[in-house]
Design a protein around this motif. Structure first.
Motif, short mmCIF file in Angstrom:
data_model
loop_
_atom_site.label_atom_id
_atom_site.label_comp_id
_atom_site.label_asym_id
_atom_site.label_seq_id
_atom_site.Cartn_x
_atom_site.Cartn_y
_atom_site.Cartn_z
N VAL A 1 24.67 42.22 38.96
CA VAL A 1 24.64 40.97 39.60
C VAL A 1 26.05 40.12 40.38
O VAL A 1 26.30 39.41 41.61
N VAL A 2 26.44 40.71 39.40
CA VAL A 2 27.91 39.50 39.06
C VAL A 2 29.07 40.20 39.57
O VAL A 2 29.86 39.90 40.71
N LEU A 3 28.82 41.51 39.51
CA LEU A 3 29.77 42.79 40.46
C LEU A 3 29.57 42.47 42.49
O LEU A 3 30.60 42.41 42.95
N VAL A 4 28.26 42.75 42.49
CA VAL A 4 28.31 42.95 43.71
C VAL A 4 28.16 41.31 44.46
O VAL A 4 28.53 41.72 45.76
N GLY A 5 27.60 40.27 43.27
CA GLY A 5 28.51 38.88 44.24
C GLY A 5 29.84 38.74 44.58
O GLY A 5 30.12 38.64 45.04
N TRP A 6 30.91 39.32 43.08
CA TRP A 6 32.46 39.03 43.38
C TRP A 6 32.52 40.29 44.99
O TRP A 6 33.27 40.26 45.71
N LEU A 7 32.15 41.02 44.40
CA LEU A 7 32.45 41.99 45.68
C LEU A 7 32.02 41.28 47.17
O LEU A 7 33.06 41.69 48.12
N ALA A 8 30.72 41.31 47.64
CA ALA A 8 30.06 40.17 48.75
C ALA A 8 31.91 38.90 48.81
O ALA A 8 31.59 38.76 50.52
N LEU A 9 31.81 38.19 47.92
CA LEU A 9 33.26 37.55 48.19
C LEU A 9 34.20 37.40 48.61
O LEU A 9 34.54 37.34 49.37
N ILE A 10 34.13 38.69 48.46
CA ILE A 10 35.85 39.47 48.84
C ILE A 10 36.17 40.23 49.88
O ILE A 10 36.31 40.24 50.35
N LEU A 11 34.31 41.16 50.66
CA LEU A 11 35.10 42.50 51.20
C LEU A 11 33.82 41.57 52.62
O LEU A 11 34.55 41.02 53.60
N LEU A 12 33.01 40.33 52.37
CA LEU A 12 32.75 39.85 53.64
C LEU A 12 33.52 38.27 54.14
O LEU A 12 33.86 37.86 53.25
#
Length: 61
Positions: free
Chosen positions: A49-60
């Motif tokens: 969950v933390v990794l997906v959230g971090w990637l969402a903040l960076i890529l979106l």
């Protein structure tokens, strides 16, 4: 001539190595015994969950 002198190790180094090995062996036996409060799958899910959230903040945008 003692074994330590033959090996070139003073007594204090040999005792430190033996204490460290004993400490590691105790930790391994504690880990093998189990008794963990949080299951491993829960920790893995939190990490995901933390990794997906971090990637969402960076890529979106």
């Amino acid at each position: 001539m003692s074994d330590q002198q033959k090996n070139g190790r003073p007594d204090f180094i040999t005792s430190r190595v033996q204490k460290r090995r004993a400490k590691i062996a105790e930790e391994i036996s504690r880990n093998r015994a189990g008794g963990h409060k949080i299951p491993t799958w829960v920790l893995a899910a939190i990490l995901a969950v933390v990794l997906v959230g971090w990637l969402a903040l960076i890529l979106l945008p």
